[in-house]
Design a protein around this motif. Structure first.
Motif, PDB file in Angstrom:
ATOM      1  N   GLN A  40       0.623  -1.221  -0.075  1.00 40.53           N
ATOM      2  CA  GLN A  40      -0.057   0.123  -0.018  1.00 40.53           C
ATOM      3  C   GLN A  40       0.985   1.325  -0.036  1.00 40.53           C
ATOM      4  O   GLN A  40       0.541   2.350  -0.776  1.00 40.53           O
ATOM      5  N   VAL A  41       1.999   1.285   0.835  1.00 41.30           N
ATOM      6  CA  VAL A  41       2.848   2.499   0.786  1.00 41.30           C
ATOM      7  C   VAL A  41       3.456   2.668  -0.666  1.00 41.30           C
ATOM      8  O   VAL A  41       3.458   3.906  -1.253  1.00 41.30           O
ATOM      9  N   GLU A  42       3.579   1.549  -1.352  1.00 41.24           N
ATOM     10  CA  GLU A  42       4.231   1.630  -2.703  1.00 41.24           C
ATOM     11  C   GLU A  42       3.295   2.181  -3.742  1.00 41.24           C
ATOM     12  O   GLU A  42       3.244   3.093  -4.514  1.00 41.24           O
ATOM     13  N   GLU A  43       2.004   1.497  -3.396  1.00 34.73           N
ATOM     14  CA  GLU A  43       0.926   2.089  -4.467  1.00 34.73           C
ATOM     15  C   GLU A  43       0.623   3.567  -4.298  1.00 34.73           C
ATOM     16  O   GLU A  43       0.469   4.320  -5.241  1.00 34.73           O
ATOM     17  N   HIS A  44       0.712   4.004  -2.928  1.00 31.98           N
ATOM     18  CA  HIS A  44       0.315   5.534  -2.613  1.00 31.98           C
ATOM     19  C   HIS A  44       1.332   6.344  -3.225  1.00 31.98           C
ATOM     20  O   HIS A  44       1.292   7.607  -3.334  1.00 31.98           O
ATOM     21  N   LEU A  67       0.886   9.479  -5.518  1.00 30.89           N
ATOM     22  CA  LEU A  67       1.506  10.754  -5.371  1.00 30.89           C
ATOM     23  C   LEU A  67       2.181  11.325  -6.303  1.00 30.89           C
ATOM     24  O   LEU A  67       2.210  12.537  -6.738  1.00 30.89           O
ATOM     25  N   ALA A  68       3.421  10.469  -6.916  1.00 30.92           N
ATOM     26  CA  ALA A  68       4.007  10.978  -8.156  1.00 30.92           C
ATOM     27  C   ALA A  68       3.103  11.497  -9.185  1.00 30.92           C
ATOM     28  O   ALA A  68       3.434  12.420  -9.869  1.00 30.92           O
ATOM     29  N   GLU A  69       2.218  10.575  -9.211  1.00 31.46           N
ATOM     30  CA  GLU A  69       1.223  10.885 -10.630  1.00 31.46           C
ATOM     31  C   GLU A  69       0.396  12.406 -10.363  1.00 31.46           C
ATOM     32  O   GLU A  69       0.568  13.141 -11.163  1.00 31.46           O
ATOM     33  N   GLN A  99      -8.086  20.216  -7.018  1.00 28.34           N
ATOM     34  CA  GLN A  99      -8.132  19.328  -6.051  1.00 28.34           C
ATOM     35  C   GLN A  99      -6.679  18.509  -6.017  1.00 28.34           C
ATOM     36  O   GLN A  99      -6.387  17.758  -5.069  1.00 28.34           O
ATOM     37  N   ALA A 100      -5.614  19.008  -6.859  1.00 27.02           N
ATOM     38  CA  ALA A 100      -4.404  18.399  -6.973  1.00 27.02           C
ATOM     39  C   ALA A 100      -3.803  18.367  -5.477  1.00 27.02           C
ATOM     40  O   ALA A 100      -3.402  17.271  -5.067  1.00 27.02           O
ATOM     41  N   ALA A 101      -3.568  19.637  -4.752  1.00 29.55           N
ATOM     42  CA  ALA A 101      -3.094  19.658  -3.550  1.00 29.55           C
ATOM     43  C   ALA A 101      -3.770  18.588  -2.354  1.00 29.55           C
ATOM     44  O   ALA A 101      -2.891  18.248  -1.549  1.00 29.55           O
ATOM     45  N   THR A 102      -5.132  18.677  -2.382  1.00 34.64           N
ATOM     46  CA  THR A 102      -5.855  17.853  -1.442  1.00 34.64           C
ATOM     47  C   THR A 102      -5.484  16.341  -1.757  1.00 34.64           C
ATOM     48  O   THR A 102      -5.194  15.527  -0.886  1.00 34.64           O
ATOM     49  N   TRP A 103      -5.306  15.887  -2.923  1.00 33.41           N
ATOM     50  CA  TRP A 103      -5.089  14.443  -3.384  1.00 33.41           C
ATOM     51  C   TRP A 103      -3.874  14.202  -2.982  1.00 33.41           C
ATOM     52  O   TRP A 103      -3.273  12.924  -2.407  1.00 33.41           O
ATOM     53  N   GLN A 104      -2.762  15.130  -3.167  1.00 36.34           N
ATOM     54  CA  GLN A 104      -1.449  14.789  -2.933  1.00 36.34           C
ATOM     55  C   GLN A 104      -1.155  14.686  -1.328  1.00 36.34           C
ATOM     56  O   GLN A 104      -0.558  13.920  -0.705  1.00 36.34           O
ATOM     57  N   GLN A 164       1.505  14.776  -8.503  1.00 36.04           N
ATOM     58  CA  GLN A 164       2.648  15.923  -8.321  1.00 36.04           C
ATOM     59  C   GLN A 164       2.969  16.006 -10.085  1.00 36.04           C
ATOM     60  O   GLN A 164       2.975  17.004 -10.407  1.00 36.04           O
ATOM     61  N   ALA A 165       3.191  15.102 -10.724  1.00 29.02           N
ATOM     62  CA  ALA A 165       3.560  15.294 -12.085  1.00 29.02           C
ATOM     63  C   ALA A 165       2.403  15.808 -13.022  1.00 29.02           C
ATOM     64  O   ALA A 165       2.935  16.515 -13.976  1.00 29.02           O
ATOM     65  N   LYS A 166       1.415  15.565 -12.644  1.00 28.39           N
ATOM     66  CA  LYS A 166       0.095  16.053 -13.501  1.00 28.39           C
ATOM     67  C   LYS A 166      -0.922  16.957 -12.878  1.00 28.39           C
ATOM     68  O   LYS A 166      -2.035  16.561 -13.057  1.00 28.39           O
ATOM     69  N   SER A 167      -0.437  17.523 -12.081  1.00 30.85           N
ATOM     70  CA  SER A 167      -1.225  18.381 -11.080  1.00 30.85           C
ATOM     71  C   SER A 167      -2.408  19.012 -11.756  1.00 30.85           C
ATOM     72  O   SER A 167      -3.335  19.426 -11.477  1.00 30.85           O
ATOM     73  N   TYR A 168      -1.975  19.511 -13.049  1.00 29.74           N
ATOM     74  CA  TYR A 168      -2.754  20.207 -13.993  1.00 29.74           C
ATOM     75  C   TYR A 168      -4.059  19.631 -14.319  1.00 29.74           C
ATOM     76  O   TYR A 168      -5.065  20.105 -14.681  1.00 29.74           O
ATOM     77  N   LEU A 169      -4.107  18.367 -14.207  1.00 30.64           N
ATOM     78  CA  LEU A 169      -5.154  17.313 -14.682  1.00 30.64           C
ATOM     79  C   LEU A 169      -6.212  17.483 -13.397  1.00 30.64           C
ATOM     80  O   LEU A 169      -7.630  17.167 -13.783  1.00 30.64           O
ATOM     81  N   TYR A 170      -5.955  17.875 -12.254  1.00 28.55           N
ATOM     82  CA  TYR A 170      -6.775  17.462 -11.046  1.00 28.55           C
ATOM     83  C   TYR A 170      -7.082  18.944 -10.341  1.00 28.55           C
ATOM     84  O   TYR A 170      -7.822  19.165  -9.686  1.00 28.55           O
ATOM     85  N   GLY A 171      -6.621  20.030 -11.097  1.00 27.94           N
ATOM     86  CA  GLY A 171      -7.167  21.467 -10.675  1.00 27.94           C
ATOM     87  C   GLY A 171      -6.857  21.755  -9.267  1.00 27.94           C
ATOM     88  O   GLY A 171      -5.866  21.294  -8.746  1.00 27.94           O
TER      89      GLY A 171
END
Length: 121
Positions: free
Chosen positions: A63-67, A71-73, A84-89, A75-82
């Motif tokens: 689970q650590v590895e999956e998250h 997280l990397a996703e 909410q990006a910071a919240t999801w990170q 961070q790398a594509k925060s523009y896709l998440y508007g």
């Protein structure tokens, strides 16, 4: 509905489902651990408990590895998440911390039961 709008809706739905799945609370010990620990008397009993805790640690490490990947996703594509990006990170970081605590605790318990098995010989 145009293709871009449909794609955005599908992406939001998929990400929301992934987010909700990540919120599920882990059950690191599906058996009654209190009874199992209290009844452990022999080296075999303690080794079985050590193996159980080691498996729980491995499951939590997955689970650590999956998250970390999520997280990397985010961070790398925060523009896709508007917005909410910071919240999801932050959510991923919290889950990584949480699961790492489970990993550490289970590894400690596995080590203690291995030592108890050795001492019982």
């Amino acid at each position: 509905m145009n293709t871009l709008s449909t794609l955005k809706t599908a992406l939001i739905l998929l990400l929301t489902l992934g987010f909700l799945a990540g919120c599920a609370q882990p059950n690191p010990h599906p058996m009654d651990m209190t009874a199992a620990v209290q009844s452990a008397k022999t080296p075999t009993d303690h080794l079985a408990l050590a193996n159980h805790y080691q498996q729980a640690a491995q499951d939590a490490q997955a689970q650590v590895e999956e998250h970390k990947k999520l997280l990397a996703e985010y961070q790398a594509k925060s523009y896709l998440y508007g917005k909410q990006a910071a919240t999801w990170q932050a959510h991923c970081q919290a889950l990584i911390y949480h699961y790492q605590q489970i990993v550490d605790a289970n590894r400690q318990m596995a080590d203690m039961h291995r030592k108890m098995a050795e001492a019982a010989h």
